[in-house]
Design an enzyme around this catalytic site. Structure first.
Site, PDB file in Angstrom:
ATOM      1  N   GLU A  14      -2.234   0.672  13.536  1.00 39.16           N
ATOM      2  CA  GLU A  14      -3.397   1.095  12.559  1.00 39.16           C
ATOM      3  C   GLU A  14      -4.740   0.729  13.301  1.00 39.16           C
ATOM      4  OE1 GLU A  14      -5.148   0.104   8.238  1.00 39.16           O
ATOM      5  OE2 GLU A  14      -3.473  -1.263   8.922  1.00 39.16           O
ATOM      6  N   GLU A  22       0.945  -1.297  -0.052  1.00 39.60           N
ATOM      7  CA  GLU A  22      -0.154  -0.155  -0.137  1.00 39.60           C
ATOM      8  C   GLU A  22       0.835   1.166  -0.088  1.00 39.60           C
ATOM      9  OE1 GLU A  22      -4.350   1.195   2.117  1.00 39.60           O
ATOM     10  OE2 GLU A  22      -3.357  -0.514   2.608  1.00 39.60           O
TER      11      GLU A  22
END
Length: 748
Positions: A631, A348
């Protein structure tokens, strides 16, 4: 005359294997003796990443040049003063340009996106020389340049690098051809370069239960390993990287499709390896194939990020809070690498706008982000201006528009999106607050206008932003692992509150930019949206969806009238207590919940929320050994297993946005005017912390605040740069107006 900074230079490509790196080179005699060179400037750029050398010496200590920009409209070039390298040499001058895939041909994205800007990479350079007699010479890439293979057989930002030392000094020629590049996209670099910042040695080396040799560097970081080794020719050393261990083994599942694997092939002599065409997010590495004994002196981790001066510091009596701040700082280091990314380790590593919207204020306190974020905002403007709906993309640069999604995956259409789109306004707001640069704020204003104009079609006749798709309170801790958008907060309530904040600051920015009509337009939009919010979403102090995030946003964004604000503060505090002070907010609410509590008189609840250690909380990851912000609140479960969700990063700064509140409220160091032209010293002590020390390097100089409890007394000391005005607010309500100097005050 031409405005082309690389005038005369051709962009060169080769017929090299796609995974390999190419070296372009030329060797030439100069027009005058090298000792007569009084000026030498090399300008270079690439579709890909390049490293330039003169006579074998790097022209700069930067890496991964030219960095990642929105290449379709902004291709940065670097300018290097190389006079010392040219004048200090003798004989013919050799110029080498190493070219790798970088972000341009990086197979970027997640879920098999494999997004690229093109399938052909290229490099261009100009060397301008000035001699003592005033004559000049220009050397450009083009005719006469050669290309050759290198020892780098594989280079990928996600997958890593393979270097075969046996091939050093034994290149094979490659055909060179010119590549067509839109030269109107060339812009001078203003974003700080990416550099090696520090090195870390292993703190432990051991054998895993499965027989792997594992290395712990003690800190989750971003960069690569550098090593010097000797062994039989052809020996392969394989390095794999991960942020965590799971059940005693390298925890690679969160990497998803990223291999994060470097391979070094030995020549038989003494070899030094450093894979500078990739980067990894890791704390742990497995090392296979090492000849002999692997020791802490055998290898080191090189920490890499964009150049940023450290500006803010904080420490207090609670070591867990200190570690939380440490984790926020290291999260910023790892994710401020050319662009402000979501994470630095998996498949990502994109410039998600929602993450930096949430975190920009914290980031601007911890480091000088003025140039870094200013330049990124230029990409945001370009992407927004050229997007089909002229709305802010979810990621900047928006490489996902080139995604080749597999048949079983697609992204829903995202037009105007709260928080993510609001980055166009909230990030400039953070920069305005920190640096007070009116010229740059005016440059950022057009993107703000585009964002708000893209939102207007999704505002219903009620005045609410309740049309279109929203990501809402992303990663609400109560959402199932596989449904990160399944939040308690009504997404339209979140969006409408965000619109109030954004329209209000856009009005301020428009006024600074001299756009008086727009200033009135956005002020009216803010007022109209605020009225609609209270009319449709608030009843007897209760906000629709009745959860912590909606109250936090409504209070922090000043959406409520006085009576409703007081009631909302009480309800928010009650919900926080009912949850046992565990966190119940996601991306939207987390940066603002402690602010909402302390600003409505619930300081003790705000401190209790900050200091909670059970899951989910800010300090749960700290107690689990985290060295960066996660996260998810529970990226690692209490039993040491990794969260089963597809998105499980251990270096994501967004949820660390509470740092802004820590610095300003616990630390007590607040801007009272843009650019800290005036400061407000107002520590708000609470239970659990007995002292705190905070400092910030403003444009005017260093401001420092230190407070402690001394029995029943509160003791405050602050140091201000000469001439800087400040108001000091003590816990007993007393206000002192001061200008510069050192001030020591006590309060009950």
């Amino acid at each position: 005359m031409t405005n082309d900074p690389l005038d005369g230079a051709r962009f060169l490509g080769s017929d090299a294997e796609r995974a390999a790196a190419t070296r372009f080179w030329v060797e030439l005699d100069l027009d005058r003796p090298r000792t007569e060179v009084t000026g030498a400037v090399l300008r270079a750029t690439a579709h890909g990443v390049y490293e330039a050398r003169l006579d074998g010496t790097p022209v700069s200590d930067s890496v991964l040049d030219p960095g990642w920009t929105s290449y379709e409209w902004r291709l940065a070039y670097q300018e290097h003063d190389v006079r010392a390298l040219v004048a200090g040499g003798a004989g013919p001058l050799r110029i080498d340009l190493l070219l790798g895939n970088g972000w341009y041909r990086g197979d970027l994205g997640f879920a098999g996106a494999r997004a690229n800007y093109g399938e052909e990479i290229a490099v261009a350079a100009v060397l301008d020389l000035t001699y003592r007699d005033g004559s000049t010479q220009r050397v450009v890439t083009g005719e006469g340049w050669s290309a050759e293979t290198t020892e780098i057989l594989r280079n990928s930002l996600y997958d890593g690098q393979t270097i075969d030392a046996r091939r050093r000094g034994h290149p094979s020629p490659l055909a060179v051809h010119e590549v067509d590049v839109d030269r109107s996209t060339l812009v001078a670099t203003t974003r700080p370069p990416v550099r090696r910042q520090e090195t870390l040695r292993p703190v432990e080396i051991w054998q895993s239960p499965g027989g792997s040799t594992l290395v712990d560097f003690g800190q989750n970081l971003v960069g690569w390993l550098r090593l010097t080794v000797q062994g039989p020719a052809g020996t392969e050393i394989e390095i794999r990287h991960a942020e965590v261990l799971e059940h005693g083994e390298l925890g690679t599942r969160p990497l998803r499709g990223a291999a994060a694997r470097d391979v070094f092939v030995l020549s038989g002599g003494v070899d030094t390896f450093e894979p500078t065409l990739t980067f990894h997010g890791f704390r742990y590495a497995s090392v296979a194939g090492w000849p002999g004994e692997l020791t802490a002196d055998s290898l080191e981790a090189v920490v890499v990020h964009s150049e940023m001066a450290r500006t803010g510091t904080f420490s207090c009596s609670d070591p867990d809070v200190n570690q939380l701040v440490h984790n926020s700082v290291w999260g910023q280091k790892g994710n401020f690498l050319s662009v402000p990314t979501d994470c630095p380790q998996r498949d990502e590593r994109l410039g998600w706008t929602g993450d930096i919207a949430a975190y920009a204020a914290s980031a601007a306190f911890q480091f000088d982000t003025a140039d870094f974020l200013h330049d990124w905002l230029a990409d945001l403007h370009a992407e927004t201006e050229h997007s089909p709906d002229r709305g802010v993309p979810l990621v900047v640069p928006d490489v996902l528009k080139y995604a080749r999604w597999p048949a079983d995956f697609s992204l829903p259409p995202w037009a105007a999106t709260a928080i993510w789109g609001d980055a166009s306004i909230w990030v400039p707001q953070a920069l305005w607050t920190a640096y007070g640069d009116a010229g740059r704020l005016a440059e950022h204003y057009p993107a703000m206008k585009l964002h708000l104009e893209s939102v207007e079609p999704y505002v219903s006749p009620t005045g609410l932003w309740d049309l279109g798709n929203q990501l809402g309170d992303w990663l609400d801790p109560d959402a199932p692992p596989g449904e990160p958008d399944a939040a308690k907060a009504d997404p339209s309530v979140v969006a409408t509150a965000c619109l109030v904040r954004s329209a209000r600051f856009a009005a301020e920015a428009a006024a600074v930019a001299g756009e008086a009509a727009d200033a009135e337009r956005w002020a009216r939009l803010a007022a109209r949206t605020r009225t609609a919010f209270t009319e449709h979403y608030v009843q007897d102090g209760v906000i629709r969806s009745d959860c912590t995030t909606v109250y936090a946003l409504a209070i922090a964004f000043d959406v409520l009238d006085a009576d409703d604000r007081a009631a909302a503060g009480e309800r928010l505090a009650a919900l926080v207590r009912a949850a046992g002070y565990t966190v119940t907010t996601g991306f939207a609410g987390t940066p603002f919940i402690t602010w909402a509590l302390s600003e409505t008189g619930h300081v003790e609840d705000a401190y209790a929320l900050l200091l909670e250690t059970s899951c989910p909380s800010w300090l749960y990851p700290v107690r689990m050994g985290a060295t960066t912000v996660w996260e998810r609140w529970d990226s690692m479960l209490p039993d040491g297993s990794i969260n089963s969700g597809e998105m499980t990063s251990f270096n994501h700064y967004a949820l660390g946005a509470v740092a802004d509140w820590i610095y300003q409220v616990v630390g007590g160091l607040r801007p009272a005017a843009p650019g800290y032209d005036r400061v407000r010293i107002e520590p708000v002590p609470g239970p659990g912390i007995d002292w705190a020390e905070t400092s910030y390097e403003t444009r005017h100089g260093r401001v420092a605040v230190a407070w402690r409890r001394d029995g029943d007394r509160f003791v405050l000391e602050t140091t201000l740069p000469d001439g800087l005005p400040a108001e000091i607010v003590l816990p007993d309500g007393r206000v002192e107006e001061v200008v510069g100097g050192v001030h020591r005050l006590t309060s009950a």
